[in-house]
Scaffold this active site. Sequence first.
Site, mmCIF file in Angstrom:
data_model
loop_
_atom_site.group_PDB
_atom_site.id
_atom_site.type_symbol
_atom_site.label_atom_id
_atom_site.label_comp_id
_atom_site.label_asym_id
_atom_site.label_seq_id
_atom_site.Cartn_x
_atom_site.Cartn_y
_atom_site.Cartn_z
ATOM 1 N N GLY A 84 0.811 -1.216 0.000
ATOM 2 C CA GLY A 84 0.000 0.000 0.000
ATOM 3 C C GLY A 84 0.841 1.261 0.000
ATOM 4 N N HIS A 93 2.312 4.709 -5.092
ATOM 5 C CA HIS A 93 2.813 5.880 -5.808
ATOM 6 C C HIS A 93 3.059 5.489 -7.262
ATOM 7 C CE1 HIS A 93 6.658 3.848 -5.376
ATOM 8 N NE2 HIS A 93 6.534 3.878 -4.058
ATOM 9 N N GLY A 128 5.610 4.579 -8.802
ATOM 10 C CA GLY A 128 6.401 3.358 -8.980
ATOM 11 C C GLY A 128 5.512 2.129 -9.015
ATOM 12 N N HIS A 129 4.585 2.045 -8.052
ATOM 13 C CA HIS A 129 3.640 0.923 -8.057
ATOM 14 C C HIS A 129 2.762 0.963 -9.308
ATOM 15 C CE1 HIS A 129 4.320 1.542 -3.612
ATOM 16 N NE2 HIS A 129 4.529 0.238 -3.707
ATOM 17 N N GLN A 187 7.543 -9.145 8.165
ATOM 18 C CA GLN A 187 8.802 -8.684 7.563
ATOM 19 C C GLN A 187 9.349 -7.438 8.240
ATOM 20 O OE1 GLN A 187 6.738 -8.151 3.672
ATOM 21 N NE2 GLN A 187 8.031 -6.339 3.448
ATOM 22 N N GLN A 216 15.444 -7.849 -2.721
ATOM 23 C CA GLN A 216 14.218 -8.614 -2.504
ATOM 24 C C GLN A 216 13.878 -9.460 -3.733
ATOM 25 O OE1 GLN A 216 10.444 -6.991 -0.566
ATOM 26 N NE2 GLN A 216 9.891 -6.849 -2.709
ATOM 27 N N VAL A 258 11.296 3.900 -10.534
ATOM 28 C CA VAL A 258 10.707 5.181 -10.932
ATOM 29 C C VAL A 258 11.214 6.229 -9.945
ATOM 30 C CG1 VAL A 258 8.572 6.486 -11.230
ATOM 31 C CG2 VAL A 258 8.679 4.075 -11.915
ATOM 32 N N SER A 264 7.192 4.474 -0.645
ATOM 33 C CA SER A 264 6.101 4.788 0.280
ATOM 34 C C SER A 264 6.625 5.549 1.487
ATOM 35 C CB SER A 264 5.414 3.490 0.726
ATOM 36 O OG SER A 264 4.922 2.780 -0.391
#
Length: 293
Positions: free
Chosen positions: A41, A44, A46-47, A71, A163, A186, A196
């Site tokens: 969530g 932005h 990038g997502h 995590q 990741q 991005v 985020s």
Amino acid sequence: MHPIKDMFSGMKVFQKNAELQNELFELRKKGLSIGLVPTMGALHEGHASLVKKSVEDNDVTVVSVFVNPTQFNDKNDLKNYPRDLEKDCDLLEKVGADFVFAPSVEEMYPTPDTRQFEYPPVSTVMEGAHRPGHFNGVCQVVSRLFYIVRPKKAYFGEKDWQQIAVVKCMVKALGIPVEIVECPIVREKDGLAKSSRNTLLAPEERAIAPNIFKALKKGVQYAKKHSVEETHDMVVKTINDIEGLEVEYFSIVDGNTLQDVSTWDDSPYVVGCITVYCGKIPIRLIDHIKFKE
């Protein structure tokens, strides 16, 4: 014409695993391909770029919005992580997502997840060393999402570069039939990687944060005439000399094994990975740059 748009009007939001799975089962029976974009969530641009890529590649796009507690090794970090599902859904509908999966913690983990995922050396260096248990939590939630959604392709941003490497190890180890699609970072106009966590920065902190990427770019030029060690030290000093920024680590590594390189000739693929604390109540920002590829 987009097949899923012919069947439904508007985007659907699910909070229950079974309801989403039932819907996807029917679509899968029709031979439609499913793409998954896992997120926590606070979405932005990038997502949005990941979602657009999935919409382009697949008949159906599912976006998960779930702040995964397993995590986080810092309870305050988990508590302060930005959350705004309504705003997230507005963005997702605009970029063409078909389904949003926004489960509760209890829905995602009806019983404690005690599975252990270790893929040394990829999962144990850099973020793995500085955030014990982080990648184990990532693997717990991502493997669960893969089981629930059963996507053909899953999309991850290169900002979280390590990741991606860990998830690829997990997919191979577990034999999960999914293609991992890496999407470019991005950035803001001033070079700061979209994150985020950027929303947590005070204005004066946001003003100095772009110096991280500036130092990385300077490092790439500097590396042409200097050693790995000299380049490492220059980048760290450049950032630490700016009040309000403090490097946690800067690792210059083989892009495949994630092991430190000692000379530029050690590997044809070399990446510099950095984590920097920004501000008085430090916000942890990560970035990376490719020295050789």
